[in-house]
Structures are given as C-alpha cells and as structure tokens.
Design a protein around this motif. Structure first.
Motif, mmCIF file in Angstrom:
data_model
loop_
_atom_site.group_PDB
_atom_site.id
_atom_site.type_symbol
_atom_site.label_atom_id
_atom_site.label_comp_id
_atom_site.label_asym_id
_atom_site.label_seq_id
_atom_site.Cartn_x
_atom_site.Cartn_y
_atom_site.Cartn_z
ATOM 1 N N THR A 286 37.198 36.609 51.637
ATOM 2 C CA THR A 286 38.401 35.749 50.667
ATOM 3 C C THR A 286 37.810 36.557 49.101
ATOM 4 O O THR A 286 36.987 36.969 48.965
ATOM 5 C CB THR A 286 38.646 34.587 49.868
ATOM 6 O OG1 THR A 286 37.450 33.849 50.652
ATOM 7 C CG2 THR A 286 39.056 34.298 51.439
ATOM 8 N N LYS A 287 38.912 37.270 47.958
ATOM 9 C CA LYS A 287 38.369 37.499 47.025
ATOM 10 C C LYS A 287 38.206 36.473 46.401
ATOM 11 O O LYS A 287 36.844 36.590 45.483
ATOM 12 C CB LYS A 287 40.067 38.065 46.274
ATOM 13 C CG LYS A 287 40.136 39.340 47.483
ATOM 14 C CD LYS A 287 41.297 39.794 46.223
ATOM 15 C CE LYS A 287 42.121 40.978 47.070
ATOM 16 N NZ LYS A 287 43.389 41.229 46.236
ATOM 17 N N ASP A 288 38.480 35.016 46.697
ATOM 18 C CA ASP A 288 38.065 33.688 44.881
ATOM 19 C C ASP A 288 37.309 33.005 45.988
ATOM 20 O O ASP A 288 37.636 32.211 47.097
ATOM 21 C CB ASP A 288 38.962 33.277 44.695
ATOM 22 C CG ASP A 288 39.172 34.730 43.534
ATOM 23 O OD1 ASP A 288 38.590 35.369 43.020
ATOM 24 O OD2 ASP A 288 40.841 34.883 43.457
ATOM 25 N N ASN A 289 36.682 32.532 45.987
ATOM 26 C CA ASN A 289 35.457 31.229 46.432
ATOM 27 C C ASN A 289 36.110 30.267 46.244
ATOM 28 O O ASN A 289 35.519 29.629 44.751
ATOM 29 C CB ASN A 289 33.891 32.115 46.982
ATOM 30 C CG ASN A 289 33.706 32.486 48.109
ATOM 31 O OD1 ASN A 289 34.457 33.208 48.749
ATOM 32 N ND2 ASN A 289 32.658 33.517 47.642
ATOM 33 N N ILE A 290 35.893 29.330 46.677
ATOM 34 C CA ILE A 290 36.357 27.666 46.103
ATOM 35 C C ILE A 290 34.730 27.089 45.520
ATOM 36 O O ILE A 290 34.244 27.261 46.477
ATOM 37 C CB ILE A 290 37.183 26.903 46.775
ATOM 38 C CG1 ILE A 290 38.228 27.253 47.172
ATOM 39 C CG2 ILE A 290 37.272 25.761 46.369
ATOM 40 C CD1 ILE A 290 39.517 26.693 47.883
#
Length: 293
Positions: A286-290
């Motif tokens: 995923t591009k953005d990690n939470i």
C-alpha cells in the motif's frame, strides 16, 4: 563513543562475526544446495557432474508436481485460517472473563513437539479406536472413514493438526498487536456510537494490517516448506496422497539415495518461496501505511 562508532574499521570489526555466521549458516548452504543439484550423487560415491539434468527431470516429474499442489493447498488453508485466528484474538483482546486462561490454552500446542502432536492425532484419527470415529459412531454414522488411509481425504485430515499446531502462535501475534492499538481511538469510536464489530473491522484491524501482512508471508512460506508432522503421521502416503515438497525431497535423499536430485528439489523449493514472498509483498503493498502513536 561517537568517535569509536565513526571509525569504519571498528564498525566492520563488530559486524564481521555476525556476517561470517550468516554466510556460513545461510548463504553457504544455499550455494552448496544449488551446486549439489548439478551432480549425480548417492551421498557416498564420488559426485558426477550432470549439469541441469536433475532440474530437467524435476520439471517432468509428475510426483513432484503433485507434492507442489499439496503444499500450495496447505498454504491456502493456512492463509484462510488466519481469519479465524484473528477473530479469536479480537475476542480475547476485548473485556471478557477468562481471556488470560484461554490465551494460555491456545499456546499449549506450541509447547509440544511435532512428534508428540503427530502421535496424539494418530490416536484421534485411528479408524477403530480413535476418538473421532467413536464420536461419529455415537452420533449414528455407520461407515466411519479411515482418515489417514483414504487417499481422497488424508490430505484434508492431516491439515487439521497442522493448523491446530500453529494456532496459538498466530493468535498470540494478533493479540499483542491488538493490545497496542491506542484505547483512545477505540473510546472515541465508542462515544460516536460505533458497535464492537464496527470498531473491530474499521479501526483495530486496519491499524494492525502490517502485522497481518507479515503473518500471511509466514503462513504461506511455512506451509510450502512444512515437513515434520506430515512425515511422522503418513510419510507422504498413501500412494503420495499427502506428499508435500519437503517430504518428497527427504524421501528422494534418504530412501532413494539420490542426493543430487533431492538438492535440486530443495533449491527449487527455495526459489518458489522467494517468488511467492515477493508476490505476496507486491499484492499487499500500500502507498500509505496507517500509523498511530
């Protein structure tokens, strides 16, 4: 201290012992396995170089590809079982009575050796004296199956103890990750009117997604190279119905005395694990990690 750590020679000296261990215990065996795969060798006589002959025979080996299919089937079942383990961890991480006791019970299979687990389940699956068939008979089933002797069901029967063996391991990983989710986020969602399931799958599970990705890799790669319990329980039988890649490799080496061919299987297994790991990482990237703090 800063002066010492800025010295590249000192840094190399500290790193060298660990590097030598990694080279000797990991990379050197990999290189030797690939090298032995190019040889015809019974483990005693002098080796004979035959090039890629073992790998060509491997591609044409129907029994090997059956073992590959069985290994991937186990990987699929292992991945699907992660959902059940996650649900159990979600329940245990909530405010329920006896959570600590249940957590310890789930860890019991991890404390047992694979041989002990195999002997336990051999007794359970016994066609005449086994607990499972006795239970089925008491429920009115007349023709109880021979779980480990029937080629059509032996593979699925043996998956049960394999998945049971590692249930506690994955439950513990998920439980630890869920306990690290900030309670402030959960409390805020609860104040906004979110129910337990909404909180679980909209807040808690997304926040541990990186952990879930790691467990998927562990489950799949572990399944592809799984060996011990299957070998003890069935030896890959009957007629190869429960054969997996690792047990087939072992049988070729220590029963067929063809260590060159077994090494080719081992090297091919390594390549499969590397490719599958790369595919999983690409599929779950995923591009953005939470992140949370």
């Amino acid at each position: 201290m800063d002066k010492v750590m800025s010295n590249k020679g000192i840094i190399a000296l500290y790193v060298l012992p660990a590097l030598l261990l990694v080279l000797a215990l990991i990379y050197m065996p990999i290189v030797l396995t690939g090298y032995y795969g190019l040889m015809k060798w019974d483990g005693v006589s002098p080796m004979t170089f035959i090039g890629l002959e073992n790998y060509k025979n491997l591609i044409q080996d129907e029994l090997f590809w059956n073992s590959v299919k069985h290994s991937f089937l186990l990987a699929v079942f292992s991945t699907l079982s992660l959902g059940l383990y996650l649900l159990v961890a979600l329940v245990l991480s909530g405010q329920i009575r006896g959570a600590n006791t249940f957590r310890k019970i789930y860890l019991i299979p991890m404390l047992l050796s694979s041989v002990a687990i195999a002997q336990l389940w051999l007794k359970i699956f016994h066609p005449t004296n086994g607990v499972l068939n006795h239970t089925l008979s008491a429920l009115g089933f007349e023709n109880t199956p021979a779980w480990l002797a029937d080629p059509s069901i032996v593979l699925y029967a043996i998956f049960i103890p394999v998945l049971w063996q590692y249930a506690g391991f994955y439950i513990l990983i998920y439980y630890a990750a869920l306990k690290n989710v900030p309670t402030s986020l959960v409390e805020a969602a609860r104040i906004d009117g979110a129910g337990p399931w909404r909180i679980a799958f909209s807040i808690r599970v997304p926040l541990i997604m990186e952990v879930i990705k790691v467990t998927i890799v562990l489950a799949v790669v572990g399944s592809l190279k799984y060996f011990d319990l299957i070998y003890v329980m069935t030896g890959g039988g009957p007629n190869g119905a429960s054969e997996v890649m690792a047990s087939y490799m072992y049988r070729k080496a220590f029963s067929g005395y063809d260590f060159g061919y077994a090494s080719a299987i081992g090297f091919f297994l390594l390549l499969i694990c590397l490719v599958v790991t790369w595919l999983i990482r690409k599929a779950t990237a995923t591009k953005d990690n939470i992140q949370y703090s």
